[in-house]
Design an enzyme around this catalytic site. Structure first.
Site, PDB file in Angstrom:
ATOM      1  N   ASP A 298     -48.693 -46.612 -86.066  1.00 55.79           N
ATOM      2  CA  ASP A 298     -48.539 -48.067 -86.178  1.00 55.79           C
ATOM      3  C   ASP A 298     -49.046 -48.685 -84.890  1.00 55.79           C
ATOM      4  OD1 ASP A 298     -46.838 -49.930 -88.266  1.00 55.79           O
ATOM      5  OD2 ASP A 298     -46.969 -50.833 -86.269  1.00 55.79           O
TER       6      ASP A 298
ATOM      7  N   CYS B 249     -49.797 -47.115 -91.513  1.00 59.87           N
ATOM      8  CA  CYS B 249     -49.076 -48.293 -90.984  1.00 59.87           C
ATOM      9  C   CYS B 249     -47.595 -48.027 -91.233  1.00 59.87           C
ATOM     10  CB  CYS B 249     -49.505 -49.564 -91.694  1.00 59.87           C
ATOM     11  SG  CYS B 249     -51.266 -49.884 -91.587  1.00 59.87           S
TER      12      CYS B 249
ATOM     13  N   GLY C  56     -40.880 -46.650 -90.204  1.00 61.34           N
ATOM     14  CA  GLY C  56     -40.808 -45.357 -90.895  1.00 61.34           C
ATOM     15  C   GLY C  56     -40.155 -45.335 -92.260  1.00 61.34           C
ATOM     16  N   GLY C  57     -39.926 -46.512 -92.875  1.00 58.36           N
ATOM     17  CA  GLY C  57     -39.280 -46.525 -94.195  1.00 58.36           C
ATOM     18  C   GLY C  57     -39.903 -45.512 -95.154  1.00 58.36           C
ATOM     19  N   LYS C  58     -41.228 -45.583 -95.290  1.00 57.30           N
ATOM     20  CA  LYS C  58     -41.885 -44.696 -96.269  1.00 57.30           C
ATOM     21  C   LYS C  58     -42.116 -43.307 -95.691  1.00 57.30           C
ATOM     22  CE  LYS C  58     -43.692 -48.601 -98.703  1.00 57.30           C
ATOM     23  NZ  LYS C  58     -43.229 -49.579 -97.686  1.00 57.30           N
TER      24      LYS C  58
ATOM     25  N   ASP D 134     -54.088 -48.451 -83.149  1.00 60.60           N
ATOM     26  CA  ASP D 134     -54.371 -49.891 -83.249  1.00 60.60           C
ATOM     27  C   ASP D 134     -55.357 -50.226 -84.360  1.00 60.60           C
ATOM     28  OD1 ASP D 134     -56.676 -48.876 -82.278  1.00 60.60           O
ATOM     29  OD2 ASP D 134     -56.737 -50.062 -80.431  1.00 60.60           O
TER      30      ASP D 134
ATOM     31  N   CYS E 132     -46.903 -55.447 -99.694  1.00 61.71           N
ATOM     32  CA  CYS E 132     -45.788 -56.183-100.301  1.00 61.71           C
ATOM     33  C   CYS E 132     -46.251 -57.628-100.497  1.00 61.71           C
ATOM     34  CB  CYS E 132     -44.495 -56.065 -99.506  1.00 61.71           C
ATOM     35  SG  CYS E 132     -44.630 -56.491 -97.796  1.00 61.71           S
TER      36      CYS E 132
ATOM     37  N   ASP F  79     -49.938 -48.517 -96.030  1.00 65.40           N
ATOM     38  CA  ASP F  79     -48.978 -49.546 -96.426  1.00 65.40           C
ATOM     39  C   ASP F  79     -49.318 -50.751 -95.540  1.00 65.40           C
ATOM     40  OD1 ASP F  79     -46.796 -50.804 -97.530  1.00 65.40           O
ATOM     41  OD2 ASP F  79     -45.354 -49.893 -96.160  1.00 65.40           O
TER      42      ASP F  79
HETATM   43  C1  SAM Z   1     -45.962 -53.335 -94.400  1.00 67.60           C
HETATM   44  S1  SAM Z   1     -45.648 -52.927 -92.782  1.00 67.60           S
HETATM   45  C2  SAM Z   1     -45.287 -51.227 -92.838  1.00 67.60           C
HETATM   46  C3  SAM Z   1     -43.929 -50.885 -93.353  1.00 67.60           C
HETATM   47  C4  SAM Z   1     -43.617 -49.403 -93.314  1.00 67.60           C
HETATM   48  N1  SAM Z   1     -44.645 -48.596 -93.905  1.00 67.60           N
HETATM   49  C5  SAM Z   1     -42.295 -49.088 -93.994  1.00 67.60           C
HETATM   50  O1  SAM Z   1     -42.272 -48.560 -95.089  1.00 67.60           O
HETATM   51  O2  SAM Z   1     -41.273 -49.386 -93.375  1.00 67.60           O
HETATM   52  C6  SAM Z   1     -47.252 -52.934 -92.072  1.00 67.60           C
HETATM   53  C7  SAM Z   1     -47.344 -52.366 -90.672  1.00 67.60           C
HETATM   54  O3  SAM Z   1     -48.701 -52.464 -90.238  1.00 67.60           O
HETATM   55  C8  SAM Z   1     -48.696 -52.572 -88.829  1.00 67.60           C
HETATM   56  N2  SAM Z   1     -50.003 -53.085 -88.396  1.00 67.60           N
HETATM   57  C9  SAM Z   1     -50.395 -54.362 -88.261  1.00 67.60           C
HETATM   58  N3  SAM Z   1     -51.662 -54.423 -87.827  1.00 67.60           N
HETATM   59  C10 SAM Z   1     -52.087 -53.160 -87.688  1.00 67.60           C
HETATM   60  C11 SAM Z   1     -53.297 -52.582 -87.254  1.00 67.60           C
HETATM   61  N4  SAM Z   1     -54.341 -53.338 -86.906  1.00 67.60           N
HETATM   62  N5  SAM Z   1     -53.369 -51.247 -87.210  1.00 67.60           N
HETATM   63  C12 SAM Z   1     -52.311 -50.479 -87.571  1.00 67.60           C
HETATM   64  N6  SAM Z   1     -51.127 -50.968 -87.989  1.00 67.60           N
HETATM   65  C13 SAM Z   1     -51.023 -52.298 -88.042  1.00 67.60           C
HETATM   66  C14 SAM Z   1     -47.538 -53.494 -88.547  1.00 67.60           C
HETATM   67  O4  SAM Z   1     -47.060 -53.307 -87.240  1.00 67.60           O
HETATM   68  C15 SAM Z   1     -46.521 -53.089 -89.621  1.00 67.60           C
HETATM   69  O5  SAM Z   1     -45.555 -52.210 -89.106  1.00 67.60           O
END
Ligand code: SAM
Length: 404
Positions: free
Chosen positions: A248, A224, A228-230, A275, A345, A292
């Site tokens: 993502d 996820c 791309g932060g991580k 997805d 988080c 994440d």
């Molecule tokens: C906590 S954020 C990720 C932050 C990112 N890793 C960073 O460090 O910047 C969670 C991510 O999960 C994605 N997400 C939500 N539902 C999802 C799904 N069913 N499958 C995959 N990714 C999903 C969201 O779009 C979001 O970008």
């Protein structure tokens, strides 16, 4: 007041205030940077103290906004004094908010008690979660610093840039690449930022990358990845070698990830839409997976105080289901002996240790891996909470697992 009414109607519809405020400023370019700072401080102050301030009537809205601004520790300036005067407060009334940084919750509670019926700590605790401990709730009433991750811990030019702008900063005592910036900064004016020599990344988020501990040449899947932060941090830890598959559900976030990769000239990240259903194609034998997971973001209440009041138990449980399903999808992909890092988080157990417990029950071939806390060096064999005040960033949870 008009700005606030617009933002507040968005809050009442449970839409994120920060996004709406950014759009508002883009549409209304007449506001200069000083006005923007003042408007933002007033709005975020109001929502940080909403548990108290919502008790004031609609007719007392001006007072509520002024109190939120002052309780949040913002400076008393001409605008504030003028505003106070309209409400019948003379300059000496503001003195009670002086040395605000040292004002603890009890003192703040006493200050507002003349206007607000219930100014207890409990009324700052959203009612659908158990009581948070006093230290944590006190931290939630403060803003964390803006954290920068320097690509090179020896970078001298960025501190010089901040010195030139008169902006205070401090290096983290333990994480040598982490730098806290103590005042608003326009990073687009920094050459280091333009060249990808630094990233804005919350301190807790930087700790998650360090817990992943990817080695040069490895293959990681950042499940996820968002923007791309991580993934960018993993790329840096791997010195641009190996491969990171950044997936993502949001195409737009991946576009932003690609932009940031280009700026930093990382060639080892492959962004791809996923997805959460069928496994993405072209995954090589993996050394590590980072999930994440999407979550309630309850750990980000310090930065986005409005979302604290729009969350519900039902939403938290929906996230827990989604988190478990994402883990379930990726579980078969990890080769035995490799690492799966789960992070959120969120500060709520339903999305953290409870998800892990359910996962371990359904996938008995997985077990928890001991983790070393990057700040304290302590070793934990369970999940780890990164919480303020110990970590001056977002509240996060992390657990490392491996397959037998
Ligand atoms: C906590 S954020 C990720 C932050 C990112 N890793 C960073 O460090 O910047 C969670 C991510 O999960 C994605 N997400 C939500 N539902 C999802 C799904 N069913 N499958 C995959 N990714 C999903 C969201 O779009 C979001 O970008």
């Amino acid at each position: 007041m008009q700005v606030f009414q617009e933002i507040h109607s968005c809050f009442l519809q449970q839409r994120p205030v920060d996004q709406h405020l950014s759009r508002f400023f883009r549409r209304n370019s007449q506001f200069g940077s000083r006005d923007r700072r003042w408007i933002s401080a007033t709005i975020f102050g109001y929502y940080r103290w909403y548990g108290w301030l919502k008790q004031l009537s609609e007719q007392q809205l001006k007072l509520a906004l002024l109190l939120g601004y002052l309780l949040d520790g913002n400076e008393v300036n001409e605008l504030t004094l003028h505003w106070g005067k309209q409400l019948g407060f003379e300059a000496d009334w503001f003195l009670r908010f002086e040395s605000h940084s040292s004002l603890d919750l009890e003192k703040k509670s006493k200050i507002v008690a003349e206007f607000i019926q219930d100014s207890t700590v409990d009324s700052l605790n959203p009612n659908f979660i158990p009581k948070l401990d006093l230290q944590l709730i006190t931290s939630l009433q403060t803003r964390p610093h803006l954290w920068i991750r320097l690509l090179d811990a020896q970078n001298q030019s960025f501190p010089k840039f901040l010195d030139k702008k008169g902006i205070n900063y401090s290096a983290h005592p333990t994480l040598k690449n982490a730098l806290a910036v103590h005042a608003p900064v326009n990073l687009h004016e920094s050459m280091d930022f333009k060249k990808g020599k630094l990233e804005v990344q919350d301190l807790s988020s930087q700790i998650i990358g360090l817990i992943c501990k990817p080695q040069p040449g490895e293959n990681w899947w950042d499940v996820c990845s968002g923007s791309g932060g991580k993934a960018l941090h993993l790329a840096a830890l791997m010195n641009g070698t190996g491969k990171i598959y950044a997936t993502d559900i949001r195409h737009q976030a991946l576009k932003e990830c690609a932009k940031r990769m280009k700026r930093a000239a990382w060639k080892n990240i492959t962004p791809q839409v996923w997805d959460g259903q069928k496994l993405p194609e072209a995954l090589p034998a993996l050394d590590g997976i980072l999930v994440d997971a999407p979550c309630s973001c309850s750990g980000t209440w310090r930065r986005s105080p409005d979302i604290r009041w729009s969350l519900s138990k039902e939403k938290v449980l929906e996230f827990a289901e989604l988190q478990f399903n994402i883990l379930k999808q990726v579980a078969p992909v990890l080769p035995a002996g490799k690492t799966l890092v789960y992070a959120t988080c969120s500060i709520l157990p339903e999305e953290n240790e409870q998800v892990i417990a359910r996962f371990l029950k359904e996938f008995p071939e997985y077990c928890l891996l001991p983790m070393t806390h990057p700040l304290t060096g302590d070793i934990t064999t369970e999940g780890l909470y990164l919480l303020p005040p110990e970590v001056d960033g977002n509240g996060m949870f992390v657990a490392a697992l491996t397959k037998r």
